[in-house]
Structures are given as C-alpha cells and as structure tokens.
Design a protein around this motif. Structure first.
Motif, PDB file in Angstrom:
ATOM      1  N   ILE A   1      -5.649   5.640   4.027  1.00 22.25           N
ATOM      2  CA  ILE A   1      -5.229   5.417   5.412  1.00 22.25           C
ATOM      3  C   ILE A   1      -6.453   4.938   6.008  1.00 22.25           C
ATOM      4  O   ILE A   1      -6.221   3.934   6.876  1.00 22.25           O
ATOM      5  N   ALA A   2      -7.621   5.282   5.640  1.00 23.12           N
ATOM      6  CA  ALA A   2      -8.749   4.751   6.220  1.00 23.12           C
ATOM      7  C   ALA A   2      -8.988   3.119   5.839  1.00 23.12           C
ATOM      8  O   ALA A   2      -9.413   2.342   6.544  1.00 23.12           O
TER       9      ALA A   2
ATOM     10  N   ALA B   1       0.872  -1.225   0.005  1.00 21.42           N
ATOM     11  CA  ALA B   1       0.082   0.115  -0.018  1.00 21.42           C
ATOM     12  C   ALA B   1       0.635   1.260   0.038  1.00 21.42           C
ATOM     13  O   ALA B   1       0.540   2.163  -0.499  1.00 21.42           O
ATOM     14  N   ALA B   2       2.010   1.166   0.621  1.00 20.27           N
ATOM     15  CA  ALA B   2       2.742   2.202   0.809  1.00 20.27           C
ATOM     16  C   ALA B   2       3.324   2.698  -0.771  1.00 20.27           C
ATOM     17  O   ALA B   2       3.530   3.684  -1.122  1.00 20.27           O
ATOM     18  N   LYS B   3       3.749   1.536  -1.419  1.00 22.66           N
ATOM     19  CA  LYS B   3       4.243   1.927  -2.979  1.00 22.66           C
ATOM     20  C   LYS B   3       3.346   2.221  -3.746  1.00 22.66           C
ATOM     21  O   LYS B   3       3.478   3.353  -4.349  1.00 22.66           O
ATOM     22  N   GLN B   4       1.937   2.069  -3.476  1.00 26.01           N
ATOM     23  CA  GLN B   4       0.784   2.608  -4.102  1.00 26.01           C
ATOM     24  C   GLN B   4       0.356   4.067  -4.026  1.00 26.01           C
ATOM     25  O   GLN B   4       0.127   4.794  -4.714  1.00 26.01           O
ATOM     26  N   LEU B   5       0.837   4.114  -2.601  1.00 22.74           N
ATOM     27  CA  LEU B   5       0.595   5.534  -2.333  1.00 22.74           C
ATOM     28  C   LEU B   5       1.598   6.576  -2.816  1.00 22.74           C
ATOM     29  O   LEU B   5       1.094   7.577  -3.199  1.00 22.74           O
TER      30      LEU B   5
ATOM     31  N   ALA C   1      -5.594  15.533  -0.608  1.00 24.88           N
ATOM     32  CA  ALA C   1      -5.917  15.329   0.706  1.00 24.88           C
ATOM     33  C   ALA C   1      -6.867  14.219   0.982  1.00 24.88           C
ATOM     34  O   ALA C   1      -6.676  13.187   1.723  1.00 24.88           O
ATOM     35  N   GLU C   2      -7.962  14.246  -0.039  1.00 22.01           N
ATOM     36  CA  GLU C   2      -8.750  13.356   0.224  1.00 22.01           C
ATOM     37  C   GLU C   2      -8.401  11.737  -0.220  1.00 22.01           C
ATOM     38  O   GLU C   2      -8.755  10.823   0.264  1.00 22.01           O
ATOM     39  N   GLU C   3      -7.373  11.823  -1.167  1.00 25.75           N
ATOM     40  CA  GLU C   3      -6.785  10.485  -1.568  1.00 25.75           C
ATOM     41  C   GLU C   3      -5.924   9.903  -0.342  1.00 25.75           C
ATOM     42  O   GLU C   3      -6.244   8.711  -0.176  1.00 25.75           O
ATOM     43  N   THR C   4      -5.377  10.784   0.313  1.00 28.09           N
ATOM     44  CA  THR C   4      -4.454  10.145   1.521  1.00 28.09           C
ATOM     45  C   THR C   4      -5.704   9.755   2.577  1.00 28.09           C
ATOM     46  O   THR C   4      -5.287   8.853   3.197  1.00 28.09           O
ATOM     47  N   ALA C   5      -6.528  10.615   2.824  1.00 28.17           N
ATOM     48  CA  ALA C   5      -7.224  10.258   3.786  1.00 28.17           C
ATOM     49  C   ALA C   5      -8.065   8.931   3.543  1.00 28.17           C
ATOM     50  O   ALA C   5      -8.234   7.898   4.296  1.00 28.17           O
TER      51      ALA C   5
ATOM     52  N   GLN D   1      -6.693   1.169   4.735  1.00 28.13           N
ATOM     53  CA  GLN D   1      -5.503   0.341   5.420  1.00 28.13           C
ATOM     54  C   GLN D   1      -5.864  -0.006   6.922  1.00 28.13           C
ATOM     55  O   GLN D   1      -5.631  -1.079   7.288  1.00 28.13           O
ATOM     56  N   ARG D   2      -6.157   1.105   7.558  1.00 28.05           N
ATOM     57  CA  ARG D   2      -6.730   0.901   8.891  1.00 28.05           C
ATOM     58  C   ARG D   2      -7.733  -0.205   9.339  1.00 28.05           C
ATOM     59  O   ARG D   2      -7.764  -1.055  10.127  1.00 28.05           O
ATOM     60  N   ALA D   3      -8.466  -0.440   8.333  1.00 21.86           N
ATOM     61  CA  ALA D   3      -9.427  -1.665   8.307  1.00 21.86           C
ATOM     62  C   ALA D   3      -9.056  -2.885   7.891  1.00 21.86           C
ATOM     63  O   ALA D   3      -9.936  -3.850   8.176  1.00 21.86           O
ATOM     64  N   THR D   4      -8.017  -2.874   7.724  1.00 19.91           N
ATOM     65  CA  THR D   4      -7.347  -4.386   7.005  1.00 19.91           C
ATOM     66  C   THR D   4      -6.859  -4.974   8.576  1.00 19.91           C
ATOM     67  O   THR D   4      -6.635  -4.693   9.503  1.00 19.91           O
ATOM     68  N   ASP D   5      -7.011  -6.460   8.168  1.00 16.99           N
ATOM     69  CA  ASP D   5      -6.714  -7.284   9.331  1.00 16.99           C
ATOM     70  C   ASP D   5      -5.346  -7.341   9.622  1.00 16.99           C
ATOM     71  O   ASP D   5      -4.920  -7.484  10.920  1.00 16.99           O
ATOM     72  N   GLU D   6      -4.453  -7.095   8.806  1.00 14.92           N
ATOM     73  CA  GLU D   6      -2.860  -6.668   8.853  1.00 14.92           C
ATOM     74  C   GLU D   6      -2.617  -5.528   9.994  1.00 14.92           C
ATOM     75  O   GLU D   6      -2.036  -5.487  10.966  1.00 14.92           O
TER      76      GLU D   6
END
Length: 263
Positions: free
Chosen positions: A237-238, A212-216, A230-234, A240-245
């Motif tokens: 992260i939202a 996800a960091a590479k894609q970011l 700003a919307e893209e970054t928000a 990514q936070r929802a992932t099991d990892e």
C-alpha cells in the motif's frame, strides 16, 4: 492494428477487447494452433495500454469443448518427452491468460469442458449463461486435469476438486456458481448484458491499481496472517500510494472531478 490469427478474432469496443475463439465447427476445441494463437493474443492485448478489460468468448453455441479429438489422438502416440513439450505449451498459454495485467472475464455459453473449464477458471471473473455446463472430464479418457488444476483449484478449492477431478461429473451453471467456478449466471439472451454489468465498474478503477490488486491477491492468498504478511501488505500500500495514479485518484475524489484515467 491487431495481429490476424487463424483461430481467433479480436473485437475492440472502446477500451474493451473481446477475444473470440473461432472454431465453432468443433465447439471451439483446442488444438496446437488455437493454443498458440491464444498465447499470442494474450501477450498482444496485455501490452496494449488502450485495452482496459479483456473478455474471452467462443463463437457459436459453445464456449469450448476442451481438447480437439484429433489433437488428443496425436498426443496419445507421443513419447513422454513429446507429451511434456506439448503440455508445457498449453501450460504457458494458461499462465499468460491468468497473468494478464488487466481484468479478464470469461463469457461462457454451452459447453465449457476439460480445458474449457480451465480457461474459465484462468480468467479473473466468469459470467455464464444458464445453459452452460462444465466438467473436469479428463479421467474419462484415462488422463488428469493437471495443467488446468492450479486455476480450477483457485476457483473451487480442494474439497470440490477432489470430487469433480475424480468423478468428471457435469456441473450446471447454478452449481458452478455455488462452488465458485463462475461469478454470475444469466439467461442466454442476457449474456452480453451480464458481462457488461461487470465491465462497467471495472472501467471506473485505476488500471495500475487493478494490476497491483491482482498482484496483491497472488502474494497473500493462502498465506498465514502473520508478521510477514502484515509487512507485505504495508509495503504494497505504501508503494501504491506513492504512484502518480494514486495521487491523482485521491485528488480527483477530493476535488470532485474525474481521475485522469476517466478523463
């Protein structure tokens, strides 16, 4: 079980795979077969969840001297349509390397010329021995570094590219580090240790987060810092936070235990 390639070897040590270009007799120069094998090996390793980090290296004294002279001679006799088809295959291979979902490191010694410079730039990171030398040498042959240009420009920026794409000067290891082409320069006998010093922290990170960091970076690099970014970054992260990892990684930190990807 890895596929057998005529021009490559894949060496696995734990979760690290080293992709060895194995044409030392011609300084690991590209021909059609090596390009095809590199594309296939990148796809194979990218699909293998047991591989966390990919290192690209060259057997012998040199990383890659660029295009094989016999290949260049054949290409000089091609029609424009034939040259386009040939260039598309090379471009697709570099895109496969650059687009891998896991961290990639170029391990560079000796010559990394022309397409060899392109390979180094297409990897996420590069560690060079102090004897490494780079060049976008294409204008010396009356051609241009077109296919490698997106990756070299990403690494060194347009100002340096304006110089080196036109001058074809040799760039030593320290200058390569100064302009952003490589991350680290080490003594030749410390090259593997230099690569390992980057591999170790990479293995500590969450693999899905690294992807996800590479894609970011691809999504926001070069963009104006505006409401859309700003919307893209928000959003990212939202998601990514929802992932099991991510849930496990945060819980592991609070509970003072290793996360699942290190267990």
């Amino acid at each position: 079980m890895s596929t057998t390639y005529a021009t490559l070897e894949i060496e696995r040590k734990g979760s690290v795979a080293t992709l060895w270009m194995n044409r030392p007799e011609v300084l690991n120069a590209f021909n059609e077969e090596l390009i095809r094998d590199l594309a296939g090996a990148c796809a194979e390793l990218d699909a293998d969840d047991s591989v966390r980090v990919v290192v690209l290296a060259g057997r012998g004294k040199h990383f890659s001297a660029g295009a094989d002279l016999n290949w260049m001679q054949r290409a000089s006799g091609y029609s424009e349509a034939e040259n386009l088809a040939d260039a598309r295959i090379f471009a697709s291979m570099l895109q496969a390397l650059s687009g891998m979902s896991k961290p990639t490191i170029a391990r560079i010694q000796g010559a990394a010329l022309g397409g060899g410079t392109g390979l180094a730039a297409a990897c996420d990171m590069a560690v060079a021995a102090d004897n490494a030398v780079f060049s976008t040498s294409e204008v010396k042959f009356g051609i241009i570094p077109a296919v490698i240009s997106p990756y070299v420009l990403r690494a060194i920026g347009p100002r340096h590219a304006l110089r080196y794409f036109q001058s074809a000067e040799r760039i030593d290891a320290e200058q390569a580090r100064a302009i952003g082409l490589v991350n680290e320069v080490v003594a030749l006998d410390q090259l593997d240790a230099g690569v390992a010093s980057i591999v170790e922290p990479l293995l500590a990170g969450g693999p899905k987060a690294q992807q996800a960091a590479k894609q970011l970076i691809a999504a926001v690099a070069g963009k104006p810092i505006d409401a859309a970014v700003a919307e893209e970054t928000a959003t990212r992260i939202a998601r990514q936070r929802a992932t099991d990892e991510a849930k496990d990684g945060i819980s592991a930190f609070l509970e003072k235990r290793p996360p699942a990807w290190l267990a």
